[in-house]
Design a protein around this motif. Structure first.
Motif, PDB file in Angstrom:
ATOM      1  N   GLN A 110       0.834  -1.204   0.000  1.00 29.34           N
ATOM      2  CA  GLN A 110       0.000   0.000   0.000  1.00 29.34           C
ATOM      3  C   GLN A 110       0.867   1.251   0.000  1.00 29.34           C
ATOM      4  O   GLN A 110       0.594   2.219  -0.722  1.00 29.34           O
ATOM      5  CB  GLN A 110      -0.907   0.036   1.239  1.00 29.34           C
ATOM      6  CG  GLN A 110      -2.015  -0.973   1.254  1.00 29.34           C
ATOM      7  CD  GLN A 110      -2.816  -0.894   2.551  1.00 29.34           C
ATOM      8  OE1 GLN A 110      -2.959   0.170   3.145  1.00 29.34           O
ATOM      9  NE2 GLN A 110      -3.332  -2.028   2.988  1.00 29.34           N
ATOM     10  N   VAL A 111       1.920   1.233   0.806  1.00 27.68           N
ATOM     11  CA  VAL A 111       2.816   2.387   0.899  1.00 27.68           C
ATOM     12  C   VAL A 111       3.561   2.589  -0.417  1.00 27.68           C
ATOM     13  O   VAL A 111       3.649   3.714  -0.928  1.00 27.68           O
ATOM     14  CB  VAL A 111       3.802   2.233   2.085  1.00 27.68           C
ATOM     15  CG1 VAL A 111       4.846   3.334   2.070  1.00 27.68           C
ATOM     16  CG2 VAL A 111       3.033   2.233   3.396  1.00 27.68           C
ATOM     17  N   GLU A 112       4.104   1.512  -0.985  1.00 30.40           N
ATOM     18  CA  GLU A 112       4.801   1.625  -2.267  1.00 30.40           C
ATOM     19  C   GLU A 112       3.864   2.157  -3.350  1.00 30.40           C
ATOM     20  O   GLU A 112       4.272   2.961  -4.194  1.00 30.40           O
ATOM     21  CB  GLU A 112       5.349   0.259  -2.696  1.00 30.40           C
ATOM     22  CG  GLU A 112       6.502  -0.234  -1.866  1.00 30.40           C
ATOM     23  CD  GLU A 112       6.910  -1.650  -2.256  1.00 30.40           C
ATOM     24  OE1 GLU A 112       6.663  -2.057  -3.407  1.00 30.40           O
ATOM     25  OE2 GLU A 112       7.472  -2.343  -1.399  1.00 30.40           O
ATOM     26  N   LEU A 113       2.614   1.705  -3.306  1.00 29.51           N
ATOM     27  CA  LEU A 113       1.638   2.172  -4.291  1.00 29.51           C
ATOM     28  C   LEU A 113       1.353   3.659  -4.101  1.00 29.51           C
ATOM     29  O   LEU A 113       1.270   4.407  -5.078  1.00 29.51           O
ATOM     30  CB  LEU A 113       0.346   1.352  -4.206  1.00 29.51           C
ATOM     31  CG  LEU A 113      -0.731   1.707  -5.225  1.00 29.51           C
ATOM     32  CD1 LEU A 113      -0.220   1.559  -6.654  1.00 29.51           C
ATOM     33  CD2 LEU A 113      -1.964   0.823  -5.006  1.00 29.51           C
ATOM     34  N   ALA A 114       1.232   4.092  -2.859  1.00 27.04           N
ATOM     35  CA  ALA A 114       1.005   5.525  -2.598  1.00 27.04           C
ATOM     36  C   ALA A 114       2.158   6.360  -3.147  1.00 27.04           C
ATOM     37  O   ALA A 114       1.932   7.417  -3.752  1.00 27.04           O
ATOM     38  CB  ALA A 114       0.833   5.762  -1.098  1.00 27.04           C
TER      39      ALA A 114
ATOM     40  N   THR B 271       6.758   6.285  14.398  1.00 26.72           N
ATOM     41  CA  THR B 271       7.153   4.893  14.267  1.00 26.72           C
ATOM     42  C   THR B 271       7.955   4.703  12.979  1.00 26.72           C
ATOM     43  O   THR B 271       7.784   5.463  12.029  1.00 26.72           O
ATOM     44  CB  THR B 271       5.926   3.951  14.219  1.00 26.72           C
ATOM     45  OG1 THR B 271       5.068   4.367  13.165  1.00 26.72           O
ATOM     46  CG2 THR B 271       5.157   3.951  15.525  1.00 26.72           C
ATOM     47  N   ALA B 272       8.797   3.698  12.985  1.00 26.35           N
ATOM     48  CA  ALA B 272       9.614   3.429  11.794  1.00 26.35           C
ATOM     49  C   ALA B 272       9.428   1.982  11.367  1.00 26.35           C
ATOM     50  O   ALA B 272       9.703   1.065  12.124  1.00 26.35           O
ATOM     51  CB  ALA B 272      11.080   3.716  12.082  1.00 26.35           C
ATOM     52  N   TYR B 273       8.943   1.838  10.162  1.00 29.21           N
ATOM     53  CA  TYR B 273       8.822   0.533   9.535  1.00 29.21           C
ATOM     54  C   TYR B 273       9.768   0.517   8.334  1.00 29.21           C
ATOM     55  O   TYR B 273      10.318   1.546   7.951  1.00 29.21           O
ATOM     56  CB  TYR B 273       7.376   0.283   9.085  1.00 29.21           C
ATOM     57  CG  TYR B 273       6.418   0.174  10.244  1.00 29.21           C
ATOM     58  CD1 TYR B 273       6.275  -1.011  10.947  1.00 29.21           C
ATOM     59  CD2 TYR B 273       5.667   1.275  10.648  1.00 29.21           C
ATOM     60  CE1 TYR B 273       5.406  -1.116  12.015  1.00 29.21           C
ATOM     61  CE2 TYR B 273       4.793   1.179  11.721  1.00 29.21           C
ATOM     62  CZ  TYR B 273       4.660  -0.019  12.401  1.00 29.21           C
ATOM     63  OH  TYR B 273       3.808  -0.116  13.462  1.00 29.21           O
TER      64      TYR B 273
ATOM     65  N   PHE C  11       8.615   8.911   3.967  1.00 26.01           N
ATOM     66  CA  PHE C  11       8.925  10.248   4.500  1.00 26.01           C
ATOM     67  C   PHE C  11       9.689  11.071   3.466  1.00 26.01           C
ATOM     68  O   PHE C  11       9.445  12.266   3.303  1.00 26.01           O
ATOM     69  CB  PHE C  11       9.740  10.142   5.788  1.00 26.01           C
ATOM     70  CG  PHE C  11       9.018   9.475   6.945  1.00 26.01           C
ATOM     71  CD1 PHE C  11       7.668   9.171   6.896  1.00 26.01           C
ATOM     72  CD2 PHE C  11       9.722   9.123   8.081  1.00 26.01           C
ATOM     73  CE1 PHE C  11       7.020   8.552   7.963  1.00 26.01           C
ATOM     74  CE2 PHE C  11       9.087   8.516   9.158  1.00 26.01           C
ATOM     75  CZ  PHE C  11       7.732   8.225   9.103  1.00 26.01           C
ATOM     76  N   ALA C  12      10.619  10.432   2.757  1.00 30.42           N
ATOM     77  CA  ALA C  12      11.399  11.147   1.737  1.00 30.42           C
ATOM     78  C   ALA C  12      10.504  11.582   0.578  1.00 30.42           C
ATOM     79  O   ALA C  12      10.653  12.695   0.049  1.00 30.42           O
ATOM     80  CB  ALA C  12      12.533  10.266   1.233  1.00 30.42           C
ATOM     81  N   ALA C  13       9.576  10.724   0.173  1.00 29.56           N
ATOM     82  CA  ALA C  13       8.643  11.095  -0.905  1.00 29.56           C
ATOM     83  C   ALA C  13       7.789  12.289  -0.479  1.00 29.56           C
ATOM     84  O   ALA C  13       7.558  13.220  -1.266  1.00 29.56           O
ATOM     85  CB  ALA C  13       7.762   9.903  -1.274  1.00 29.56           C
ATOM     86  N   TYR C  14       7.354  12.261   0.764  1.00 25.25           N
ATOM     87  CA  TYR C  14       6.543  13.360   1.292  1.00 25.25           C
ATOM     88  C   TYR C  14       7.356  14.655   1.303  1.00 25.25           C
ATOM     89  O   TYR C  14       6.862  15.716   0.894  1.00 25.25           O
ATOM     90  CB  TYR C  14       6.053  13.005   2.698  1.00 25.25           C
ATOM     91  CG  TYR C  14       4.898  13.835   3.184  1.00 25.25           C
ATOM     92  CD1 TYR C  14       3.635  13.725   2.609  1.00 25.25           C
ATOM     93  CD2 TYR C  14       5.056  14.720   4.247  1.00 25.25           C
ATOM     94  CE1 TYR C  14       2.573  14.481   3.065  1.00 25.25           C
ATOM     95  CE2 TYR C  14       3.997  15.476   4.709  1.00 25.25           C
ATOM     96  CZ  TYR C  14       2.754  15.353   4.117  1.00 25.25           C
ATOM     97  OH  TYR C  14       1.696  16.107   4.582  1.00 25.25           O
ATOM     98  N   ALA C  15       8.605  14.565   1.726  1.00 23.67           N
ATOM     99  CA  ALA C  15       9.487  15.742   1.747  1.00 23.67           C
ATOM    100  C   ALA C  15       9.695  16.290   0.336  1.00 23.67           C
ATOM    101  O   ALA C  15       9.676  17.516   0.129  1.00 23.67           O
ATOM    102  CB  ALA C  15      10.833  15.376   2.375  1.00 23.67           C
TER     103      ALA C  15
ATOM    104  N   GLU D  50      18.015   5.479  10.192  1.00 23.83           N
ATOM    105  CA  GLU D  50      18.994   5.137  11.233  1.00 23.83           C
ATOM    106  C   GLU D  50      18.403   4.177  12.251  1.00 23.83           C
ATOM    107  O   GLU D  50      19.087   3.276  12.730  1.00 23.83           O
ATOM    108  CB  GLU D  50      19.494   6.406  11.925  1.00 23.83           C
ATOM    109  CG  GLU D  50      20.416   7.233  11.063  1.00 23.83           C
ATOM    110  CD  GLU D  50      20.781   8.571  11.693  1.00 23.83           C
ATOM    111  OE1 GLU D  50      20.606   8.730  12.925  1.00 23.83           O
ATOM    112  OE2 GLU D  50      21.223   9.459  10.955  1.00 23.83           O
ATOM    113  N   ALA D  51      17.125   4.354  12.571  1.00 24.26           N
ATOM    114  CA  ALA D  51      16.472   3.472  13.539  1.00 24.26           C
ATOM    115  C   ALA D  51      16.373   2.048  13.003  1.00 24.26           C
ATOM    116  O   ALA D  51      16.446   1.084  13.758  1.00 24.26           O
ATOM    117  CB  ALA D  51      15.081   3.997  13.877  1.00 24.26           C
ATOM    118  N   LEU D  52      16.223   1.939  11.701  1.00 25.48           N
ATOM    119  CA  LEU D  52      16.088   0.617  11.087  1.00 25.48           C
ATOM    120  C   LEU D  52      17.433  -0.053  10.833  1.00 25.48           C
ATOM    121  O   LEU D  52      17.523  -1.266  10.733  1.00 25.48           O
ATOM    122  CB  LEU D  52      15.318   0.729   9.768  1.00 25.48           C
ATOM    123  CG  LEU D  52      13.869   1.153   9.937  1.00 25.48           C
ATOM    124  CD1 LEU D  52      13.273   1.506   8.590  1.00 25.48           C
ATOM    125  CD2 LEU D  52      13.067   0.047  10.608  1.00 25.48           C
ATOM    126  N   ASP D  53      18.491   0.743  10.712  1.00 17.83           N
ATOM    127  CA  ASP D  53      19.820   0.213  10.435  1.00 17.83           C
ATOM    128  C   ASP D  53      20.829   0.903  11.349  1.00 17.83           C
ATOM    129  O   ASP D  53      21.652   1.685  10.893  1.00 17.83           O
ATOM    130  CB  ASP D  53      20.186   0.441   8.964  1.00 17.83           C
ATOM    131  CG  ASP D  53      21.436  -0.310   8.561  1.00 17.83           C
ATOM    132  OD1 ASP D  53      21.818  -1.257   9.271  1.00 17.83           O
ATOM    133  OD2 ASP D  53      22.027   0.072   7.539  1.00 17.83           O
TER     134      ASP D  53
END
Length: 188
Positions: A97-101, A130-132, A139-143, A167-170
């Motif tokens: 869903q996110v990739e499609l958005a 939250t970070a998934y 977030f980058a697309a939104y920015a 960073e939270a994810l890696d």
């Protein structure tokens, strides 16, 4: 082999996927691999054709965002949007869903409609607390869209959020974990 090579040598990965397709063309994952490598090499027409075949073989919509993006790559944002609306988003797994958005937002930008692009991204997963796995890209697309709208301060905030999520994810990629083995004597 294609999956191992796609990041460092997409052309070679594509050759491997093409070879596999000649031998196992009726296998969904083979068609999916060929599509992904075609996309990585910029052959959006082949990618779209192979993704449609993958979809017919498997009955799955998990590559719909890549199909939408392939339509964009062919310069057809209207068809991309139509394709993206062909499936109920709630029927898709959340990461899809996110990739499609993101893909739909890109199609809106291709049409020159940044306001609509922003609306495509304003989904429940756009949660800065939250970070998934999909959060940094979302977030980058939104920015990016905020920048297109001239909302620089908000864009900077979302760029920071994208960095924090990544960073939270890696965390600390330079950290080395040492694992020691112990010999255990048997009491037998």
């Amino acid at each position: 082999m294609a999956a191992q090579l796609i990041e460092e040598d997409p052309e070679l990965a594509h050759r491997h996927a093409t070879s596999a397709a000649r031998r196992g063309g009726r296998i969904g994952i083979v068609r999916e691999s060929l599509a992904i490598t075609a996309y990585a090499t910029g052959d959006f027409g082949l990618a779209l054709r192979e993704l449609r075949t993958y979809r017919r073989i498997t009955g799955r919509d998990d590559q719909l965002p890549l199909m939408v993006d392939s339509e964009r790559g062919l310069g057809r944002p209207d068809r991309a949007l139509e394709l993206g609306r062909s499936v109920t988003r709630s029927s898709l797994p959340v990461p899809v869903q996110v990739e499609l958005a993101i893909a739909m937002s890109g199609a809106r930008l291709d049409q020159g409609d940044a306001e609509a692009a922003l609306l495509e991204l304003e989904i429940p997963q756009l949660d800065p607390t939250t970070a998934y796995s999909y959060s940094p890209a979302l977030f980058a697309a939104y920015a990016t869209v905020l920048e297109d709208l001239g909302r620089e301060e908000e864009a900077a905030t979302w760029w920071r959020r994208a960095d924090v999520a990544a960073e939270a994810l890696d965390p600390a990629p330079d950290t080395i974990e040492i694992v020691e083995e112990e010999e255990v004597e048997s009491s037998e």
